[in-house]
Design an enzyme around this catalytic site. Sequence first.
Site, PDB file in Angstrom:
ATOM      1  N   GLN A  36       1.829  -5.632   6.209  1.00 26.96           N
ATOM      2  CA  GLN A  36       2.079  -5.418   4.903  1.00 26.96           C
ATOM      3  C   GLN A  36       3.555  -5.958   4.488  1.00 26.96           C
ATOM      4  O   GLN A  36       4.047  -6.929   5.390  1.00 26.96           O
ATOM      5  CB  GLN A  36       2.053  -4.104   4.477  1.00 26.96           C
ATOM      6  CG  GLN A  36       0.655  -3.051   4.503  1.00 26.96           C
ATOM      7  CD  GLN A  36       0.548  -1.866   4.030  1.00 26.96           C
ATOM      8  OE1 GLN A  36       1.466  -1.515   3.302  1.00 26.96           O
ATOM      9  NE2 GLN A  36      -0.553  -1.167   4.417  1.00 26.96           N
ATOM     10  N   ASN A  94     -12.583  -1.147  -0.398  1.00 32.09           N
ATOM     11  CA  ASN A  94     -11.834  -1.587   0.516  1.00 32.09           C
ATOM     12  C   ASN A  94     -12.350  -1.090   1.781  1.00 32.09           C
ATOM     13  O   ASN A  94     -12.908   0.369   2.200  1.00 32.09           O
ATOM     14  CB  ASN A  94     -10.257  -1.013   0.795  1.00 32.09           C
ATOM     15  CG  ASN A  94      -9.658  -1.123   2.037  1.00 32.09           C
ATOM     16  OD1 ASN A  94      -9.225  -2.351   2.285  1.00 32.09           O
ATOM     17  ND2 ASN A  94      -9.436  -0.314   2.795  1.00 32.09           N
ATOM     18  N   GLU A  95     -12.708  -1.679   2.722  1.00 31.65           N
ATOM     19  CA  GLU A  95     -13.410  -1.626   4.148  1.00 31.65           C
ATOM     20  C   GLU A  95     -14.429  -0.432   3.972  1.00 31.65           C
ATOM     21  O   GLU A  95     -14.542   0.535   4.833  1.00 31.65           O
ATOM     22  CB  GLU A  95     -12.228  -1.122   5.239  1.00 31.65           C
ATOM     23  CG  GLU A  95     -11.110  -2.089   5.413  1.00 31.65           C
ATOM     24  CD  GLU A  95      -9.889  -1.773   6.687  1.00 31.65           C
ATOM     25  OE1 GLU A  95     -10.131  -0.642   6.878  1.00 31.65           O
ATOM     26  OE2 GLU A  95      -9.488  -2.570   6.948  1.00 31.65           O
ATOM     27  N   GLU A 134       0.979  -1.333  -0.007  1.00 32.39           N
ATOM     28  CA  GLU A 134      -0.131  -0.242   0.092  1.00 32.39           C
ATOM     29  C   GLU A 134       0.956   1.234   0.024  1.00 32.39           C
ATOM     30  O   GLU A 134       1.996   1.187   0.575  1.00 32.39           O
ATOM     31  CB  GLU A 134      -0.981   0.075   1.178  1.00 32.39           C
ATOM     32  CG  GLU A 134      -1.767   1.268   1.245  1.00 32.39           C
ATOM     33  CD  GLU A 134      -2.740   1.162   2.418  1.00 32.39           C
ATOM     34  OE1 GLU A 134      -3.641   1.899   2.459  1.00 32.39           O
ATOM     35  OE2 GLU A 134      -2.777   0.220   3.296  1.00 32.39           O
ATOM     36  N   TYR A 186      -6.760  -7.653  12.902  1.00 33.41           N
ATOM     37  CA  TYR A 186      -5.267  -7.345  13.291  1.00 33.41           C
ATOM     38  C   TYR A 186      -5.229  -7.738  14.977  1.00 33.41           C
ATOM     39  O   TYR A 186      -6.303  -7.475  15.675  1.00 33.41           O
ATOM     40  CB  TYR A 186      -4.787  -5.895  13.303  1.00 33.41           C
ATOM     41  CG  TYR A 186      -4.614  -5.490  11.570  1.00 33.41           C
ATOM     42  CD1 TYR A 186      -3.633  -5.935  11.176  1.00 33.41           C
ATOM     43  CD2 TYR A 186      -5.687  -4.881  11.108  1.00 33.41           C
ATOM     44  CE1 TYR A 186      -3.321  -5.582   9.702  1.00 33.41           C
ATOM     45  CE2 TYR A 186      -5.630  -4.731   9.732  1.00 33.41           C
ATOM     46  CZ  TYR A 186      -4.374  -4.732   8.901  1.00 33.41           C
ATOM     47  OH  TYR A 186      -4.254  -4.451   7.493  1.00 33.41           O
ATOM     48  N   ASN A 215      -6.852   1.859   2.781  1.00 33.35           N
ATOM     49  CA  ASN A 215      -7.451   2.876   2.774  1.00 33.35           C
ATOM     50  C   ASN A 215      -6.892   3.917   1.681  1.00 33.35           C
ATOM     51  O   ASN A 215      -7.829   4.732   1.471  1.00 33.35           O
ATOM     52  CB  ASN A 215      -7.196   3.553   4.204  1.00 33.35           C
ATOM     53  CG  ASN A 215      -7.682   2.975   5.297  1.00 33.35           C
ATOM     54  OD1 ASN A 215      -8.580   1.701   5.121  1.00 33.35           O
ATOM     55  ND2 ASN A 215      -7.389   3.292   6.588  1.00 33.35           N
ATOM     56  N   GLU A 236      -6.307  -8.744   4.596  1.00 31.97           N
ATOM     57  CA  GLU A 236      -5.576  -7.958   5.753  1.00 31.97           C
ATOM     58  C   GLU A 236      -5.381  -8.916   6.959  1.00 31.97           C
ATOM     59  O   GLU A 236      -6.448  -8.777   7.563  1.00 31.97           O
ATOM     60  CB  GLU A 236      -5.963  -6.873   5.916  1.00 31.97           C
ATOM     61  CG  GLU A 236      -5.697  -5.611   4.694  1.00 31.97           C
ATOM     62  CD  GLU A 236      -6.107  -4.301   4.854  1.00 31.97           C
ATOM     63  OE1 GLU A 236      -5.878  -3.907   6.213  1.00 31.97           O
ATOM     64  OE2 GLU A 236      -6.679  -3.394   4.001  1.00 31.97           O
TER      65      GLU A 236
END
Length: 662
Positions: free
Chosen positions: A352, A174-175, A27, A246, A72, A294
């Site tokens: 990442q 994304n999200e 990213e 996470y 993001n 992720e």
Amino acid sequence: MRTARFTLDPAFTVGAVNPRLFGSFVEHLGRCVYTGVFEPGHPTADAEGLRQDVLELVRELGVTAVRYPGGNFVSGYKWEDSVGPVEDRPRRLDLAWRSTETNRFGLSEYIAFLKKIGPQAEPMMAVNLGTRGVAEALELQEYANHPSGTALSDLRAEHGDKDPFGIRLWCLGNEMDGPWQTGHKTAEEYGRVAAETARAMRQIDPDVELVACGSSGQSMETFAEWEATVLKETYDLVDHISLHAYYEPHDGDVDSFLASAVDMESFIENVVATCDHVGARLKSKKKINLSFDEWNVWYMTKTQAEVSALDWPEAPRLLEDNYSVMDAVVFGSLLIALLRHADRVTVACLAQLVNVIAPIMTEPGGPAWRQTTFFPFSQASKYGRGEVLDVRVDSPTYDTAKYGEADLLHATAVVRARRSVTVFAVNRSRTGALPLEVALSGLELTEVVEHSALADADPDARNTLAEPERVVPHPVDGTSLRDGRLTAALEPLSWNSIRCADPAPGQPPRRPGEGTGFTGTPPAAPPSSSSAPRPDPTARRSPDRTARARVLAAARVRRMPFGRTKVCGAPVRPPTYAPRFQPFRKTWTRWAPAPRSGSPSRRSPTEASIPGGTSSRNVVRYQVTPWRRSPPGSAPGTPAPTRRRRTRAGASRGAPRTARRC
């Protein structure tokens, strides 16, 4: 400490491992791209500005699919800014991370990076559905994938990329459930735009694989409802739904942190249940798979303060967590959770790849080195390809504040062509070694190739620029494999990779179903003299256990730990197999119902089968008598003595035969 145990049998599998399970994520965030994978002035940089030392580590890591450009970041991404001559590309504000994006690394450089990783690297492109929509996604798809003859495909050729990029895997935003996301939408709003985008993209290429946005975490208030609403709109148009998770220790609760995989497995199972529920309501035979694109250990609580203090710099140092041995053990446990659900988790991306919560760290103008989390991922990617076996552990437990009682052992195993098995195991105990015993059933493996462990006397030990090899995996002595039993001692707070193999790899693997009956000449009977040496126990086993496993499975036999089986509720020991076989014998027994109070103590079989009235329990038992070895010293073909048929006390032995119902 009590020994942890489990059984491995190739007849009981989870599913094949998709190589995409070992994907990662690049990213435009912090130093992931700039001074990470891309640093034109670096001593190891090639003509495209890609760091060769980083490329070598990425290849060693074993990365497959690489998700790009976010994250993001993608919700403010304009793909047109990232193509064409570098000097003509505009500088933009990155609202997600309060940074300035130069666009020096763009779409063409991303594809070049993947090509230099190797053929195993696959693009996974995200489209902006936050501030943009269907039209921009179609234009990007045309630019990237159409061969030639259109304005955008010809523009790609003018930019120096004559061949199409061949991007097959696409993320639809994304999200979008997160209020922090630029262009945040409700589930209904996102479901409609995702369905419209998916339908249009399939008009260009019906074979694209599409990932719809799922929840940003199991703790989201809209979790499950979000998935159900989005899939109601997109079920027949997408192939995967995304999951993000996470983990970090909260308020010093290390015990719960070590059991983070409990939450990850629960997350996966809940999303699978939601997907299948929607499919059932829609009467669809299609299965939606999961893209866990992720996941990582991330000390997120300090991120907000880091980002809010920024004043639009270029490539600031953000989210550069330095991982300890304890972090690596939790990280390895998360990998095990993904492998344990390989039947439905077909894509996963470690977030990442470089510098930003990453297994690889770099210094601008300086070296690159491996974090502690590098080693579990590289070992899993290298040795975790094949078929995941169903592992049900019997382990000592410990108490956690967040997840209740958790096993000290977290493990899985992967088999390759029945010639090798790799066991991945984590010992969550911080104080003691964990004895491990694994029964290998149906696997003719006789040697331990390697037992590697990542552990340290200091659980806070880390690799740094000053000490880049402070923590590395080390070999473990004492692990053995005898008579189909693997024994090992797992060090406290450790990640373990144990590889077992067949000592004769030159022989071709047996095909499934081969050896279902004995067709060769039976060997001579063993000598009757008591002084004769006893034959090797392994020589009395069937040359192939595939037939055994299939017949037991057909009889609905449930395998229990350490070689025990259960046939319709009756635990029995598995038989000893020999080259001299007897056919299967089937017997049926009807159990009489339990008498009611005041009723006669014995009832006829006819009365027992009458519905209603007395107890409705009319249980039919199907008992299997497996192949048995002929008596020692007998001639080949001599029938083995028949066992007495078991019946429940009070049952009628003269009951008529009938079909079994479960």
